[in-house]
Write an enzyme that holds these catalytic residues in place. Sequence first.
Site, PDB file in Angstrom:
ATOM      1  N   ASP A 158       0.947  -1.283  -0.035  1.00 44.13           N
ATOM      2  CA  ASP A 158      -0.239   0.050  -0.021  1.00 44.13           C
ATOM      3  C   ASP A 158       0.768   1.076   0.222  1.00 44.13           C
ATOM      4  OD1 ASP A 158      -3.158   0.728   1.584  1.00 44.13           O
ATOM      5  OD2 ASP A 158      -2.162   1.581  -0.057  1.00 44.13           O
ATOM      6  N   GLU A 210     -10.538   6.795   4.881  1.00 45.88           N
ATOM      7  CA  GLU A 210      -9.493   5.729   5.860  1.00 45.88           C
ATOM      8  C   GLU A 210      -9.598   6.550   7.137  1.00 45.88           C
ATOM      9  OE1 GLU A 210      -6.605   5.918   1.782  1.00 45.88           O
ATOM     10  OE2 GLU A 210      -5.991   5.241   3.839  1.00 45.88           O
TER      11      GLU A 210
END
Length: 612
Positions: free
Chosen positions: A304, A501
């Site tokens: 990521d 997020e």
Amino acid sequence: MSVRLRPALALAGLLAAALVVPPAADAHPAPPLYKNPHASVTARVDDLMSRMSLDDKLGQMTQAERQAVTPEEAARQRLGSVLSGGGSVPTPNTAESWADMTDAYQAAAMATPLAIPSIYGADAVHGHNNVYGATVFPHNIGLGAAHDPRGVELMGRYTAEEIAATGVDWDFAPCLCVARDDRWGRTYESFGESPADAVANSSEITGLQGKRLGQGRASILATAKHYIADGGTAGGDDQGDAQISLQELRKIHLPGYRAAIQRGVGSVMVSFSSWNGVKDSANHYLITDLLKGELHFQGFVISDWNAIEQIDGQPGFTPAEVSTSVNAGIDMFMEPYDSQKFIDTLRGEVQNGHVSMARIDDANRRILTVKFKMGLFEHPYADRGLLKDFGSAQHRALARKLVAESQVVLKNDHVLPLAKKDNKIFVAGKNADDIGNQAGGWTLTWQGQSGQHVIPGTTILDGIKAGADHGTTVTYDREGDGIDSSYKVAVAVVGETPYAEGNGDRPDGFGLDAEDLATIAKLKATGVPVVVVLVSGRPLDIAAQLPTFDGLVEAWLPGSEGAGVADVLYGDRRPSGRLAVSWPASAAQEPVNVGDGKTPLFPYGYGLSYHR
Ligand code: GLC
């Protein structure tokens, strides 16, 4: 043929041969085998890798953000991939402009000596959501409530067509996270709290890639993410620590990946989060033994965004973090602004023996195999023939259908469905006429944004107005000013504003805000029945207010086609949504999941219905 003729023919043959000019050295040599689309993928990979230098191979393992590298720089670094992070868009932000941008990166890659195509990645997590004009579908938590995996597969297909039109090749979706604590900011990216929801809706992969990666038009590389247990962290802490047993990890968080691999998913993205104190990015057991070994994942694994720097908890990555994550089994590295530094560091780790060439070759073999299977060497550029379907009525009709299917009716004291004729409806609330709020995060920008016209589509208010039949009036005021007892029903559309997020983590609870509470109270004060519609990425803490609601509908984050909410409010579409999460009696009750012995306000699978 008679014997006499033979000597003459032989002489003629010799003369003819003498007259044929042997091909000059500079005549077109046969193309290298790896460029032969009829050769086997294995043979093409072997041939290509035999021609690659170490730096060619290190470049293939590296991905940079478009804002950090020009096409020429990306080609000079031999980058395997370029990405658009959330909201990283060309100007103007149109499908055509995206196609021009991605084709420029691809043209530079194809101009390098080996002409290895780059693969362009983006987060199309609910439609091609970075691009203005795209069809924006409901976020996953609503799709989970819709219980329509075939519809989700078709959403993947339509999304792939819109992606391919723009020259993007790779979608960092679907998220197969299993949200176990609704305080988590990415709960809305989950299809639900049960692994069965992730398994069922892995159908999106087939929509995106096709029945087989590279088969048919607009086959877009899908990504099963974020491996693993990103939704299982303590307290719902984004990028936190999943303090769970291997048994629970396997039971709850692994089934979605098993299903994704069975569907042929070509990439897996590793989670930022940790498992029992070890960052997933450093976990050889999870990535190599479990995912690649036991589950036989044949695609490639990507890290990521800057994730490997978290391994030691200090900013920036070190040679040790690079070698640890490469040796754990990650094949490509999302290093948005430090691609050259990553390449240089990894070169050093190979040269000092900390990373073997066998590992480098394994990573390259996986990446190149996916690129060959996708047909990228033969079709590296945007499929501009699909631009005509970008944001099409057909795509939007599916989105509206999925919006309607995702609506969950939680309370109905004889107030729903709304009468279409001879009614007097008052609509209020900050989310009634705000397409930005109803789309949520990952919409044009990473975090999303409030606004009535952020993207083209219909707001929930638009749908209520359009659904009204003769004799019905619809009045709107965000705060509810102007309501009086002459109205037959009030609809308060309230809830959350966009986030993504960690910005969506709610460790201290997730109730209605003061504005929403005041709006609802103003409506209630007139004695008019009130239907509350929640636009949110998670179940909200509304137990205390529930007795004052005459009707309650969870709309989730419907995206661009808000009219689908009105379709259910009017009964034009019969409510069929069922909760894919346990609705907490209070935020303090979190985590609350099926089988944990707790009593939620509304249980997993709950949902009411009615006929018009
Ligand atoms: C983000 C997210 C991931 C996304 C990636 C690229 O931080 O964790 O889901 O695909 O970066 O935007």
